[in-house]
Design a protein around this motif. Structure first.
Motif, PDB file in Angstrom:
ATOM      1  N   SER A 518      -0.580   0.490   2.115  1.00 25.69           N
ATOM      2  CA  SER A 518      -1.599  -0.392   1.875  1.00 25.69           C
ATOM      3  C   SER A 518      -1.597  -1.783   2.778  1.00 25.69           C
ATOM      4  O   SER A 518      -2.223  -2.256   3.458  1.00 25.69           O
ATOM      5  CB  SER A 518      -1.849  -0.980   0.526  1.00 25.69           C
ATOM      6  OG  SER A 518      -2.787  -1.937   0.459  1.00 25.69           O
ATOM      7  N   GLN A 519      -0.053  -2.407   2.787  1.00 27.78           N
ATOM      8  CA  GLN A 519       0.245  -3.578   3.293  1.00 27.78           C
ATOM      9  C   GLN A 519       1.692  -3.123   4.033  1.00 27.78           C
ATOM     10  O   GLN A 519       2.653  -2.866   3.326  1.00 27.78           O
ATOM     11  CB  GLN A 519       0.444  -4.705   2.273  1.00 27.78           C
ATOM     12  CG  GLN A 519      -0.824  -5.061   1.841  1.00 27.78           C
ATOM     13  CD  GLN A 519      -0.784  -6.348   0.967  1.00 27.78           C
ATOM     14  OE1 GLN A 519      -0.196  -6.235  -0.233  1.00 27.78           O
ATOM     15  NE2 GLN A 519      -1.307  -7.427   1.242  1.00 27.78           N
ATOM     16  N   PHE A 520       1.655  -3.464   5.481  1.00 29.70           N
ATOM     17  CA  PHE A 520       2.754  -2.988   6.102  1.00 29.70           C
ATOM     18  C   PHE A 520       3.680  -4.158   6.541  1.00 29.70           C
ATOM     19  O   PHE A 520       3.233  -5.166   7.141  1.00 29.70           O
ATOM     20  CB  PHE A 520       2.399  -2.144   7.504  1.00 29.70           C
ATOM     21  CG  PHE A 520       3.623  -1.784   8.259  1.00 29.70           C
ATOM     22  CD1 PHE A 520       4.423  -0.837   7.809  1.00 29.70           C
ATOM     23  CD2 PHE A 520       3.766  -2.135   9.477  1.00 29.70           C
ATOM     24  CE1 PHE A 520       5.447  -0.460   8.346  1.00 29.70           C
ATOM     25  CE2 PHE A 520       5.113  -1.788  10.076  1.00 29.70           C
ATOM     26  CZ  PHE A 520       5.961  -0.862   9.681  1.00 29.70           C
ATOM     27  N   ARG A 521       4.751  -4.334   5.980  1.00 26.17           N
ATOM     28  CA  ARG A 521       5.736  -5.222   6.274  1.00 26.17           C
ATOM     29  C   ARG A 521       5.201  -6.865   6.102  1.00 26.17           C
ATOM     30  O   ARG A 521       5.195  -7.463   7.203  1.00 26.17           O
ATOM     31  CB  ARG A 521       6.492  -5.115   7.765  1.00 26.17           C
ATOM     32  CG  ARG A 521       7.401  -4.181   7.724  1.00 26.17           C
ATOM     33  CD  ARG A 521       7.855  -3.546   8.920  1.00 26.17           C
ATOM     34  NE  ARG A 521       8.867  -2.588   8.877  1.00 26.17           N
ATOM     35  CZ  ARG A 521       9.257  -1.843  10.162  1.00 26.17           C
ATOM     36  NH1 ARG A 521       8.693  -1.620  11.250  1.00 26.17           N
ATOM     37  NH2 ARG A 521      10.221  -1.015   9.788  1.00 26.17           N
ATOM     38  N   VAL A 522       4.828  -7.270   4.937  1.00 26.74           N
ATOM     39  CA  VAL A 522       4.266  -8.467   4.807  1.00 26.74           C
ATOM     40  C   VAL A 522       5.448  -9.026   4.208  1.00 26.74           C
ATOM     41  O   VAL A 522       6.447  -8.704   3.872  1.00 26.74           O
ATOM     42  CB  VAL A 522       3.293  -8.486   3.603  1.00 26.74           C
ATOM     43  CG1 VAL A 522       1.922  -7.769   4.293  1.00 26.74           C
ATOM     44  CG2 VAL A 522       3.593  -7.866   2.514  1.00 26.74           C
ATOM     45  N   PHE A 523       5.392 -10.473   4.073  1.00 24.71           N
ATOM     46  CA  PHE A 523       6.587 -11.413   3.632  1.00 24.71           C
ATOM     47  C   PHE A 523       6.242 -11.769   2.286  1.00 24.71           C
ATOM     48  O   PHE A 523       5.249 -12.555   2.209  1.00 24.71           O
ATOM     49  CB  PHE A 523       6.986 -12.580   4.805  1.00 24.71           C
ATOM     50  CG  PHE A 523       7.823 -11.897   5.822  1.00 24.71           C
ATOM     51  CD1 PHE A 523       8.906 -12.011   5.535  1.00 24.71           C
ATOM     52  CD2 PHE A 523       7.290 -11.466   6.967  1.00 24.71           C
ATOM     53  CE1 PHE A 523      10.003 -11.859   6.768  1.00 24.71           C
ATOM     54  CE2 PHE A 523       8.095 -10.840   7.935  1.00 24.71           C
ATOM     55  CZ  PHE A 523       9.222 -11.350   7.928  1.00 24.71           C
ATOM     56  N   LYS A 527      10.993 -12.288   1.821  1.00 27.09           N
ATOM     57  CA  LYS A 527      11.637 -10.917   1.885  1.00 27.09           C
ATOM     58  C   LYS A 527      10.493  -9.880   2.547  1.00 27.09           C
ATOM     59  O   LYS A 527       9.144 -10.151   2.146  1.00 27.09           O
ATOM     60  CB  LYS A 527      11.985 -10.259   0.513  1.00 27.09           C
ATOM     61  CG  LYS A 527      13.185 -10.958  -0.088  1.00 27.09           C
ATOM     62  CD  LYS A 527      13.424 -10.394  -1.416  1.00 27.09           C
ATOM     63  CE  LYS A 527      14.293 -11.031  -2.085  1.00 27.09           C
ATOM     64  NZ  LYS A 527      14.051 -12.490  -2.684  1.00 27.09           N
ATOM     65  N   ARG A 528      10.899  -8.863   3.346  1.00 29.41           N
ATOM     66  CA  ARG A 528       9.857  -8.293   4.020  1.00 29.41           C
ATOM     67  C   ARG A 528       9.816  -7.057   3.251  1.00 29.41           C
ATOM     68  O   ARG A 528      10.652  -6.366   2.814  1.00 29.41           O
ATOM     69  CB  ARG A 528      10.658  -7.655   5.344  1.00 29.41           C
ATOM     70  CG  ARG A 528       9.652  -6.990   6.423  1.00 29.41           C
ATOM     71  CD  ARG A 528       9.822  -6.954   7.844  1.00 29.41           C
ATOM     72  NE  ARG A 528      11.449  -6.769   7.792  1.00 29.41           N
ATOM     73  CZ  ARG A 528      12.129  -5.847   9.022  1.00 29.41           C
ATOM     74  NH1 ARG A 528      11.120  -5.252   9.655  1.00 29.41           N
ATOM     75  NH2 ARG A 528      13.391  -5.723   8.957  1.00 29.41           N
ATOM     76  N   VAL A 529       8.515  -6.603   2.940  1.00 27.88           N
ATOM     77  CA  VAL A 529       8.172  -5.501   2.134  1.00 27.88           C
ATOM     78  C   VAL A 529       6.793  -4.668   2.417  1.00 27.88           C
ATOM     79  O   VAL A 529       5.983  -5.211   2.993  1.00 27.88           O
ATOM     80  CB  VAL A 529       7.868  -5.989   0.413  1.00 27.88           C
ATOM     81  CG1 VAL A 529       6.772  -6.842   0.504  1.00 27.88           C
ATOM     82  CG2 VAL A 529       7.896  -4.880  -0.356  1.00 27.88           C
ATOM     83  N   THR A 530       6.996  -3.243   2.384  1.00 32.38           N
ATOM     84  CA  THR A 530       5.674  -2.633   2.557  1.00 32.38           C
ATOM     85  C   THR A 530       5.371  -2.146   1.145  1.00 32.38           C
ATOM     86  O   THR A 530       6.050  -1.729   0.362  1.00 32.38           O
ATOM     87  CB  THR A 530       6.117  -1.331   3.286  1.00 32.38           C
ATOM     88  OG1 THR A 530       6.633  -1.920   4.733  1.00 32.38           O
ATOM     89  CG2 THR A 530       5.027  -0.347   3.451  1.00 32.38           C
ATOM     90  N   VAL A 531       3.815  -2.063   1.019  1.00 34.64           N
ATOM     91  CA  VAL A 531       3.374  -1.788  -0.293  1.00 34.64           C
ATOM     92  C   VAL A 531       2.383  -0.933  -0.109  1.00 34.64           C
ATOM     93  O   VAL A 531       1.626  -0.906   0.902  1.00 34.64           O
ATOM     94  CB  VAL A 531       2.643  -3.161  -0.750  1.00 34.64           C
ATOM     95  CG1 VAL A 531       2.098  -2.969  -2.198  1.00 34.64           C
ATOM     96  CG2 VAL A 531       3.349  -4.372  -1.169  1.00 34.64           C
TER      97      VAL A 531
END
Length: 559
Positions: A518-523, A527-531
């Motif tokens: 849904s969300q790719f490499r947001v901060f 912290k960098r996270v993919t949701v």
């Protein structure tokens, strides 16, 4: 149906079904009540008559939309029916000295309740009378920036926008970068046009306009001579670098592909090597966020996204005004009407002239009836209607409210700049209905008055009569980036080849779970996270308890 139709039909429905509808809405909250017009108020009255309770919030001194029928007279007709009223007198925005100026100035021109301050800083109001207003504006801005003020916290306000481009050009010569809120869209920036070229190419690799746009962009950095020499091979030049990404569109969202291209094909690196590189990369990031938000909400292939980008840039549907307001690197230039609802540390009001083709509004304030007079053009039935009106008033009241809106945008400092030639003699100013005349007779400053008289008059109003001296232009700081250090720049968000491995691992992992990104490499909190669409979070760089963590293509659950 336009917006007026929506109101008219709502009123018609309320006339026939008001009792039934009002039962569904026991309580009605109206915010920004000062912006409501006669039709909206008529709808409120139908709800009121059927038993709905109202909570109304507004400041009638900020009612400046008479050109579309919003008038305090009609608004008071409704608010006077409300028995329980609370007046909020504490100003939580402006400094103490500014509030002192407001409390002395506004009671002379309007119905005004004195404010009480709560801010710790003093602030202040300053008046400049000079021949060259733009010179004064530039010097004020330079001084504030040298004092440490962020350019984005400085706003330059004008009654109309006709002189904005001259103002911007003059400020640029002083090393000052500003953004015209009224006329620019982030999607029309060079980075926005480059993103559009990428999307158009992905939609159609034979698109000649997209090919030329890309080859001239920082990604390829070709010049016109090189394009002319190789005009038969434009497509091949672009395909050699970007062709592989078209195949990936079959499996991945276009916004993910866009991120890959700008990061891995040298576009961000090229931007960072430019003089204003940090600002350009920041703007690119916001553009990509707009695209990602659109794709997340509406989906779409390359062709539909290209059409949306083109239309959004033209119509400003992407909300670029909010984006421009958040930009802290440039001074904001806008009309007083556009500044309504906003606030800035430093506000400079530099042009109060209404313009040659000033529109005059004659109104019956009680009924909210408005007729426009422009260069003596008022014809039947407007003339007959206004002739019978019991209360025939000129828009002078609104002009004073426009001043109120302009001045109260300031948090710390208000700088008012007028030219000597704009001032009128006392006899003329006392009869005038324009903002300069209102200002003069309220401050007690006239054409031909000596410096001592003007200073004494200004002091009585708690505004400081000031002047500026010529200083050197602002020299922008050079921003340099070494190629080997680009990865360390957080804003650039450049990653190693391990990130490519991680990306494939994340996509495969979620596919196996019947899920997708849904969300790719947001901060989030640094912290960098993919949701995923099902809410799974996969972190990189730093493990987070009770979440997945990916490193070197391996995904584990962290306890």
């Amino acid at each position: 149906m336009d917006f007026d139709d929506l109101l008219l039909y709502t009123l018609r429905i309320m006339n026939s079904k008001g009792s039934e509808i009002a039962k569904k809405f026991k309580y009605v909250l109206v915010d920004e009540f000062q912006d409501t017009d006669e039709l909206q108020i008529a709808i409120f009255e139908r709800f009121w008559n059927e038993g709905s309770s109202f909570f109304v919030v507004g400041d009638l001194n900020q009612s400046i939309y008479s050109f579309r029928g919003a008038h305090p007279g009609a608004q008071r007709r409704f608010s006077d029916r409300i028995a329980n009223k609370v007046t909020l007198q504490t100003n939580r925005r402006s400094g103490k000295n500014l509030i002192e100026f407001f409390n002395r100035f506004f009671p002379a021109i309007m119905e005004y309740v004195p404010m009480e301050g709560s801010s710790e800083f003093a602030g202040g109001a300053f008046l400049y009378i000079d021949e060259d207003k733009i010179h004064d504006v530039a010097e004020i801005v330079k001084r504030k920036i040298r004092e440490g003020e962020s350019p984005g916290d400085i706003a330059i306000l004008s009654r109309i926008s006709s002189d904005f481009f001259n103002l911007k050009r003059s400020l640029k010569s002083e090393g000052l970068d500003c953004v015209l809120i009224s006329g620019e869209s982030i999607l029309k920036s060079q980075e926005g046009l480059d993103v559009l070229s990428i999307v158009r190419y992905l939609a159609d690799p034979g698109d000649k306009v997209a090919q030329v746009g890309l080859l001239l962009s920082p990604m390829f950095d070709k010049n016109i001579s090189e394009l002319l020499k190789g005009k038969e091979k434009l497509g091949e030049m672009v395909d050699s670098k970007l062709g592989k990404y078209r195949e990936e569109l079959k499996a991945e969202r276009i916004d993910f592909i866009l991120n890959k291209i700008v990061l891995w094909e040298g576009y961000v690196s090229a931007l960072l090597g430019m003089k204003d590189g940090a600002e350009r990369v920041s703007r690119l990031g916001r553009i990509l966020e707009l695209v990602s938000s659109h794709v997340s909400g509406y989906g779409g292939d390359a062709q539909s996204v290209a059409v949306w980008l083109q239309n959004a840039g033209d119509s400003k549907e992407s909300g670029p005004i909010d984006d421009l307001l958040q930009d802290k690197t440039r001074v904001k230039v806008m009309t007083i009407h556009q500044a309504k609802g906003l606030e800035f540390n430093t506000v400079i009001v530099y042009d109060l002239r209404p313009g040659i083709d000033r529109e005059k509004y004659y109104s019956d304030e009680y009924a909210g009836l408005v007729a426009k007079k422009d260069r003596d053009f008022m014809t039947s039935p407007s003339r007959k209607i206004m002739g019978k009106s019991e209360k025939h008033t000129f828009s002078l009241n609104e002009e004073t409210r426009i001043l109120y809106v302009a001045f109260t945008r300031a948090r710390k400092e208000l700088h008012l700049v007028i030219s000597e030639k704009e001032l009128k003699e006392e006899k003329i100013a006392r009869k005038g209905d324009d903002l300069i005349s209102i200002l003069q007779r309220t401050l007690g400053i006239w054409k031909g008055g000596d410096a001592k008289e003007r200073k004494e008059a200004a002091d009585k109003m708690s505004i400081t009569l000031s002047s500026v001296t010529k200083t050197e232009p602002i020299v922008p700081r050079e921003i340099t980036r070494k190629t080997e250090n680009i990865r360390s720049q957080e804003k650039a968000r450049l990653y190693t080849q391990h990130d490519d491995i991680n990306e494939r691992a994340i996509a495969q992992f979620l596919r196996e779970k019947g899920d997708r990104i849904s969300q790719f490499r947001v901060f989030q909190e640094g912290k960098r996270v993919t949701v995923s669409e099902k809410g799974i979070r996969i972190y990189e760089d730093v493990p987070v308890s009770n979440n997945y963590f990916v490193r070197n293509g391996k995904i584990e659950f962290t306890l």
